[in-house]
Design a protein around this motif. Structure first.
Motif, PDB file in Angstrom:
ATOM      1  N   VAL A 173     -59.307 -32.752 -27.936  1.00  0.00           N
ATOM      2  CA  VAL A 173     -59.118 -32.580 -29.387  1.00  0.00           C
ATOM      3  C   VAL A 173     -57.647 -32.808 -29.748  1.00  0.00           C
ATOM      4  O   VAL A 173     -57.338 -33.458 -30.755  1.00  0.00           O
ATOM      5  CB  VAL A 173     -59.592 -31.173 -29.840  1.00  0.00           C
ATOM      6  N   PHE A 174     -56.759 -32.304 -28.903  1.00  0.00           N
ATOM      7  CA  PHE A 174     -55.318 -32.483 -29.140  1.00  0.00           C
ATOM      8  C   PHE A 174     -54.964 -33.973 -29.163  1.00  0.00           C
ATOM      9  O   PHE A 174     -54.249 -34.441 -30.068  1.00  0.00           O
ATOM     10  CB  PHE A 174     -54.533 -31.755 -28.037  1.00  0.00           C
ATOM     11  N   ILE A 175     -55.486 -34.709 -28.186  1.00  0.00           N
ATOM     12  CA  ILE A 175     -55.207 -36.158 -28.128  1.00  0.00           C
ATOM     13  C   ILE A 175     -55.753 -36.846 -29.391  1.00  0.00           C
ATOM     14  O   ILE A 175     -55.076 -37.674 -30.015  1.00  0.00           O
ATOM     15  CB  ILE A 175     -55.803 -36.778 -26.844  1.00  0.00           C
ATOM     16  N   ALA A 176     -56.976 -36.444 -29.771  1.00  0.00           N
ATOM     17  CA  ALA A 176     -57.580 -37.036 -30.977  1.00  0.00           C
ATOM     18  C   ALA A 176     -56.725 -36.733 -32.207  1.00  0.00           C
ATOM     19  O   ALA A 176     -56.500 -37.609 -33.058  1.00  0.00           O
ATOM     20  CB  ALA A 176     -58.993 -36.494 -31.163  1.00  0.00           C
ATOM     21  N   LEU A 177     -56.209 -35.500 -32.304  1.00  0.00           N
ATOM     22  CA  LEU A 177     -55.385 -35.129 -33.458  1.00  0.00           C
ATOM     23  C   LEU A 177     -54.087 -35.936 -33.490  1.00  0.00           C
ATOM     24  O   LEU A 177     -53.652 -36.372 -34.561  1.00  0.00           O
ATOM     25  CB  LEU A 177     -55.069 -33.625 -33.425  1.00  0.00           C
ATOM     26  N   CYS A 178     -53.497 -36.140 -32.312  1.00  0.00           N
ATOM     27  CA  CYS A 178     -52.262 -36.936 -32.249  1.00  0.00           C
ATOM     28  C   CYS A 178     -52.539 -38.384 -32.674  1.00  0.00           C
ATOM     29  O   CYS A 178     -51.767 -38.974 -33.450  1.00  0.00           O
ATOM     30  CB  CYS A 178     -51.683 -36.917 -30.841  1.00  0.00           C
ATOM     31  N   LEU A 179     -53.633 -38.932 -32.183  1.00  0.00           N
ATOM     32  CA  LEU A 179     -53.973 -40.317 -32.548  1.00  0.00           C
ATOM     33  C   LEU A 179     -54.235 -40.432 -34.049  1.00  0.00           C
ATOM     34  O   LEU A 179     -53.810 -41.401 -34.693  1.00  0.00           O
ATOM     35  CB  LEU A 179     -55.206 -40.777 -31.757  1.00  0.00           C
ATOM     36  N   LEU A 180     -54.919 -39.442 -34.595  1.00  0.00           N
ATOM     37  CA  LEU A 180     -55.221 -39.481 -36.033  1.00  0.00           C
ATOM     38  C   LEU A 180     -53.952 -39.334 -36.867  1.00  0.00           C
ATOM     39  O   LEU A 180     -53.815 -39.960 -37.926  1.00  0.00           O
ATOM     40  CB  LEU A 180     -56.232 -38.387 -36.388  1.00  0.00           C
ATOM     41  N   THR A 181     -53.004 -38.503 -36.391  1.00  0.00           N
ATOM     42  CA  THR A 181     -51.722 -38.390 -37.103  1.00  0.00           C
ATOM     43  C   THR A 181     -51.010 -39.741 -37.076  1.00  0.00           C
ATOM     44  O   THR A 181     -50.434 -40.178 -38.083  1.00  0.00           O
ATOM     45  CB  THR A 181     -50.828 -37.302 -36.454  1.00  0.00           C
ATOM     46  N   GLY A 182     -51.078 -40.399 -35.921  1.00  0.00           N
ATOM     47  CA  GLY A 182     -50.509 -41.743 -35.805  1.00  0.00           C
ATOM     48  C   GLY A 182     -51.190 -42.705 -36.765  1.00  0.00           C
ATOM     49  O   GLY A 182     -50.534 -43.550 -37.377  1.00  0.00           O
ATOM     50  N   ALA A 183     -52.501 -42.536 -36.938  1.00  0.00           N
ATOM     51  CA  ALA A 183     -53.257 -43.408 -37.855  1.00  0.00           C
ATOM     52  C   ALA A 183     -52.798 -43.204 -39.296  1.00  0.00           C
ATOM     53  O   ALA A 183     -52.627 -44.170 -40.046  1.00  0.00           O
ATOM     54  CB  ALA A 183     -54.751 -43.125 -37.722  1.00  0.00           C
ATOM     55  N   SER A 184     -52.569 -41.947 -39.718  1.00  0.00           N
ATOM     56  CA  SER A 184     -52.064 -41.707 -41.087  1.00  0.00           C
ATOM     57  C   SER A 184     -50.686 -42.328 -41.230  1.00  0.00           C
ATOM     58  O   SER A 184     -50.363 -42.920 -42.256  1.00  0.00           O
ATOM     59  CB  SER A 184     -51.889 -40.223 -41.415  1.00  0.00           C
ATOM     60  N   PHE A 185     -49.867 -42.150 -40.203  1.00  0.00           N
ATOM     61  CA  PHE A 185     -48.495 -42.660 -40.253  1.00  0.00           C
ATOM     62  C   PHE A 185     -48.485 -44.186 -40.294  1.00  0.00           C
ATOM     63  O   PHE A 185     -47.541 -44.787 -40.814  1.00  0.00           O
ATOM     64  CB  PHE A 185     -47.750 -42.129 -39.021  1.00  0.00           C
ATOM     65  N   PHE A 186     -49.526 -44.786 -39.765  1.00  0.00           N
ATOM     66  CA  PHE A 186     -49.648 -46.250 -39.747  1.00  0.00           C
ATOM     67  C   PHE A 186     -49.597 -46.817 -41.167  1.00  0.00           C
ATOM     68  O   PHE A 186     -49.060 -47.909 -41.396  1.00  0.00           O
ATOM     69  CB  PHE A 186     -50.962 -46.622 -39.054  1.00  0.00           C
ATOM     70  N   THR A 187     -50.126 -46.078 -42.135  1.00  0.00           N
ATOM     71  CA  THR A 187     -50.112 -46.566 -43.527  1.00  0.00           C
ATOM     72  C   THR A 187     -48.687 -46.709 -44.048  1.00  0.00           C
ATOM     73  O   THR A 187     -48.434 -47.432 -44.995  1.00  0.00           O
ATOM     74  CB  THR A 187     -50.882 -45.630 -44.467  1.00  0.00           C
ATOM     75  N   TYR A 188     -47.770 -45.980 -43.441  1.00  0.00           N
ATOM     76  CA  TYR A 188     -46.357 -46.029 -43.844  1.00  0.00           C
ATOM     77  C   TYR A 188     -45.643 -47.245 -43.235  1.00  0.00           C
ATOM     78  O   TYR A 188     -44.655 -47.731 -43.764  1.00  0.00           O
ATOM     79  CB  TYR A 188     -45.690 -44.714 -43.410  1.00  0.00           C
ATOM     80  N   SER A 189     -46.183 -47.738 -42.120  1.00  0.00           N
ATOM     81  CA  SER A 189     -45.492 -48.818 -41.404  1.00  0.00           C
ATOM     82  C   SER A 189     -45.655 -50.161 -42.118  1.00  0.00           C
ATOM     83  O   SER A 189     -46.524 -50.321 -42.976  1.00  0.00           O
ATOM     84  CB  SER A 189     -46.032 -48.929 -39.978  1.00  0.00           C
ATOM     85  N   SER A 190     -44.828 -51.107 -41.731  1.00  0.00           N
ATOM     86  CA  SER A 190     -44.890 -52.445 -42.351  1.00  0.00           C
ATOM     87  C   SER A 190     -46.102 -53.236 -41.846  1.00  0.00           C
ATOM     88  O   SER A 190     -46.405 -54.298 -42.376  1.00  0.00           O
ATOM     89  CB  SER A 190     -43.604 -53.206 -42.072  1.00  0.00           C
ATOM     90  N   TYR A 191     -46.790 -52.731 -40.815  1.00  0.00           N
ATOM     91  CA  TYR A 191     -47.984 -53.415 -40.286  1.00  0.00           C
ATOM     92  C   TYR A 191     -49.248 -53.080 -41.086  1.00  0.00           C
ATOM     93  O   TYR A 191     -50.292 -53.664 -40.862  1.00  0.00           O
ATOM     94  CB  TYR A 191     -48.204 -53.036 -38.810  1.00  0.00           C
ATOM     95  N   TRP A 192     -49.155 -52.094 -41.970  1.00  0.00           N
ATOM     96  CA  TRP A 192     -50.329 -51.721 -42.775  1.00  0.00           C
ATOM     97  C   TRP A 192     -50.758 -52.919 -43.622  1.00  0.00           C
ATOM     98  O   TRP A 192     -49.941 -53.454 -44.381  1.00  0.00           O
ATOM     99  CB  TRP A 192     -49.989 -50.503 -43.655  1.00  0.00           C
ATOM    100  N   PRO A 193     -52.019 -53.350 -43.519  1.00  0.00           N
ATOM    101  CA  PRO A 193     -52.396 -54.615 -44.170  1.00  0.00           C
ATOM    102  C   PRO A 193     -52.610 -54.536 -45.687  1.00  0.00           C
ATOM    103  O   PRO A 193     -52.792 -55.566 -46.311  1.00  0.00           O
ATOM    104  CB  PRO A 193     -53.711 -54.993 -43.467  1.00  0.00           C
ATOM    105  N   PHE A 194     -52.596 -53.323 -46.274  1.00  0.00           N
ATOM    106  CA  PHE A 194     -52.877 -53.230 -47.722  1.00  0.00           C
ATOM    107  C   PHE A 194     -51.737 -52.557 -48.494  1.00  0.00           C
ATOM    108  O   PHE A 194     -51.967 -51.599 -49.234  1.00  0.00           O
ATOM    109  CB  PHE A 194     -54.173 -52.443 -47.961  1.00  0.00           C
ATOM    110  N   PRO A 195     -50.503 -53.044 -48.358  1.00  0.00           N
ATOM    111  CA  PRO A 195     -49.399 -52.366 -49.048  1.00  0.00           C
ATOM    112  C   PRO A 195     -49.496 -52.460 -50.570  1.00  0.00           C
ATOM    113  O   PRO A 195     -48.952 -51.626 -51.277  1.00  0.00           O
ATOM    114  CB  PRO A 195     -48.151 -53.082 -48.515  1.00  0.00           C
ATOM    115  N   LYS A 196     -50.189 -53.485 -51.062  1.00  0.00           N
ATOM    116  CA  LYS A 196     -50.277 -53.672 -52.520  1.00  0.00           C
ATOM    117  C   LYS A 196     -51.464 -52.923 -53.129  1.00  0.00           C
ATOM    118  O   LYS A 196     -51.647 -52.927 -54.339  1.00  0.00           O
ATOM    119  CB  LYS A 196     -50.429 -55.170 -52.850  1.00  0.00           C
ATOM    120  N   GLN A 197     -52.304 -52.348 -52.271  1.00  0.00           N
ATOM    121  CA  GLN A 197     -53.481 -51.628 -52.789  1.00  0.00           C
ATOM    122  C   GLN A 197     -53.422 -50.173 -52.317  1.00  0.00           C
ATOM    123  O   GLN A 197     -54.033 -49.815 -51.302  1.00  0.00           O
ATOM    124  CB  GLN A 197     -54.755 -52.294 -52.285  1.00  0.00           C
TER     125      GLN A 197
END
Lengths: 153, 345
Positions: free
Chosen positions: A28-52
């Motif tokens: 569960v801890f690993i899953a939570l860390c990965l999911l936090t990384g997933a939310s943070f991904f929206t902040y990165s320049s690799y996020w494919p929908f910056p305009k939406q």
């Protein structure tokens, strides 16, 4: 608390000890860390929908709800509790939703009914001119787009 | 149940159970509670259900206010750092794991291990609070408060804003002139050279900046008050506000640059000029309210950990560790929603 509880209560409480153990907590801890990384991904320049932004918001709320469910089910052991859990959580969840909905007409839609006087002091929707006029002189011409109004991000 | 009442009414008619047996011709009844959980756990869950409504009210109000607002600040404009927020999320997740491992240790009658896990949880909670204090400090240093007169935030670049800038510059000028005069008098009394004094040089340099900005502000304000062209009126004040603190061009890492790395206030932090952040006042109110209440909950959790650590946390106290753990997981749960809502939306 439990020290003074009758013997039967201990017996019932111990019924729920069989729930995955430490290995499950680590998963569960690993899953939570990965999911936090997933939310943070929206902040990165690799996020494919910056305009939406709405796609990003929906994604982040889905991730948050998944994380919350993992914590509730496995760390708070709700998955292994008896049906009393529904008695406490479902009414509270409904009350929370009603509370939010009750705010929408007066607070959420306040911008629709603002008086002219109030509008004078309200923040204006963001426009390209507000960000693009950096260090220009006070006599700089306002661009035509700035009158078109902007969408709040 | 009916049998129990008939044969042995004195043995707890209200807690009847079917799994009784006959020992020596007498009924032996086993106590079963109304709900299959301890009193302490029931109370904690009842408390948590009120907490769900409390935080749902706060978070829900934030969502309604935020999406009903004409505009909302970008994180960089209000000095929010997404990586710091993500780090704090990671810290709280780790603390959730450590408290649950503490519970397992207590259940296994390993008091020392349970204490160790609680100590780790306490340390992680303290790290979270330390990071929060650092973040609060960054906001206070830039004049972002939820209340006046400390707050320097103005919603838009209008004449009120220009007047506030003018008043601040005039106050700075008077203050610097008074400092210069006092220092000059002291130096003259000591018969020391005045013009070469490094402190005098610093004050004069500051005065030059203030004088230049006063000139710029005056021109912008006069233009905004007198020009017949609405576009010129608007742009003159926009340029003044942008000169002091430019707004971010975009959200997140895609931003063309961090707004806080530019502007007069950033170059000269002593200026403390009023800043224009559209939606900034509502942002500050909701941000400090949400994170403040969450931080209070973290503090309460830490106090309970401090009280519990000296205790013997063996199997008899496993229920207590579980109840504290439930509360701590709830604190983590709230942050799971606050992090994306405050830092990434």
């Amino acid at each position: 608390m439990s020290d003074h509880a009758p013997a039967g209560v201990h017996a019932v409480a111990h019924d729920h000890e069989d729930h995955g153990g430490i290995a499950q907590y680590i998963y569960v801890f690993i899953a939570l860390c990965l999911l936090t990384g997933a939310s943070f991904f929206t902040y990165s320049s690799y996020w494919p929908f910056p305009k939406q932004p709405k796609i990003g918001w929906a994604f982040m709320m889905s991730v948050s709800c998944t994380k919350a469910m993992l914590v509730i089910l496995f760390f708070m052991h709700v998955k292994y509790e008896a049906n009393w859990k529904y008695v406490l959580t479902i009414p509270a969840a409904f009350m929370s939703i009603f509370l939010i909905l009750a705010l929408v007409p007066d607070v959420g839609l306040r911008g629709h009914w603002a008086s002219e006087e109030r509008e004078q002091y309200m923040a204006e929707p963001r426009t390209p001119a507000a960000t693009g006029a950096k260090h220009s002189g006070p006599r700089g011409k306002k661009s035509a787009e700035s009158h078109a109004g902007g969408e709040s991000h | 149940m009916a049998e129990a009442l008939t044969h042995a009414p004195a043995h707890g008619a209200g807690h009847g159970s079917d799994d009784h047996g006959h020992a020596g011709g007498h009924l032996t009844l086993q106590y079963h509670p109304g709900l299959p959980l301890t009193n302490g756990k029931l109370i904690v869950w009842l408390f948590l259900s009120t907490e769900i409504m409390f935080f749902a009210g706060l978070i829900g109000t934030y969502i309604v206010l935020r999406f009903g607002a004409p505009t909302w600040p970008f994180p960089h404009e209000v000095h929010l750092s997404e990586p710091i927020g993500a780090f704090n999320t990671f810290v709280l997740i780790c603390s959730s794991v450590s408290i649950v491992l503490g519970l397992e240790a207590a259940k296994a009658n390993k008091s020392s291990a349970a204490k160790g896990w609680l100590l780790i949880t306490l340390a992680l909670g303290s790290v979270f609070l330390g990071v929060k204090m650092y973040e609060y400090n960054a906001k206070f240093a830039h004049g972002i408060y939820p209340w006046k007169p400390h707050s320097l935030i103005y919603e838009k670049a209008d004449l009120n804003y220009a007047a506030a800038v003018r008043l601040r510059l005039e106050a700075l000028e008077s203050q610097l002139q008074a400092e210069e005069t006092a220092l000059k008098t002291r130096l003259e009394e000591a018969k020391a050279p005045v013009d070469d004094n490094p402190q005098i040089k610093v004050i004069r340099k500051k005065l030059d900046i203030v004088t230049e900005e006063k000139k710029y502000e005056r021109e912008a304000e006069i233009l905004a008050a007198t020009s017949p062209d609405e576009v010129v009126r608007h742009d003159s004040l926009e340029a003044l506000a942008t000169r002091i603190m430019p707004l971010a061009a975009a959200h997140g890492a895609a931003a063309s640059g961090h707004a806080e790395s530019e502007g007069l206030n950033e170059e000269n932090p002593w200026l403390h000029l009023p800043i224009r952040i559209p939606g900034g006042n509502m942002w500050a109110s909701t941000y400090f309210l949400l994170t403040g209440f969450h931080a209070i909950h973290v503090v309460v959790g830490l106090i309970v950990f401090v009280i519990m650590i000296p205790m013997t946390l063996n199997a008899t106290r496993a229920g207590m560790v579980e109840n504290v753990g439930l509360y701590w997981h709830f604190v983590d749960l709230v942050w799971i929603f606050l992090f994306p809502l405050l830092y990434l939306f």
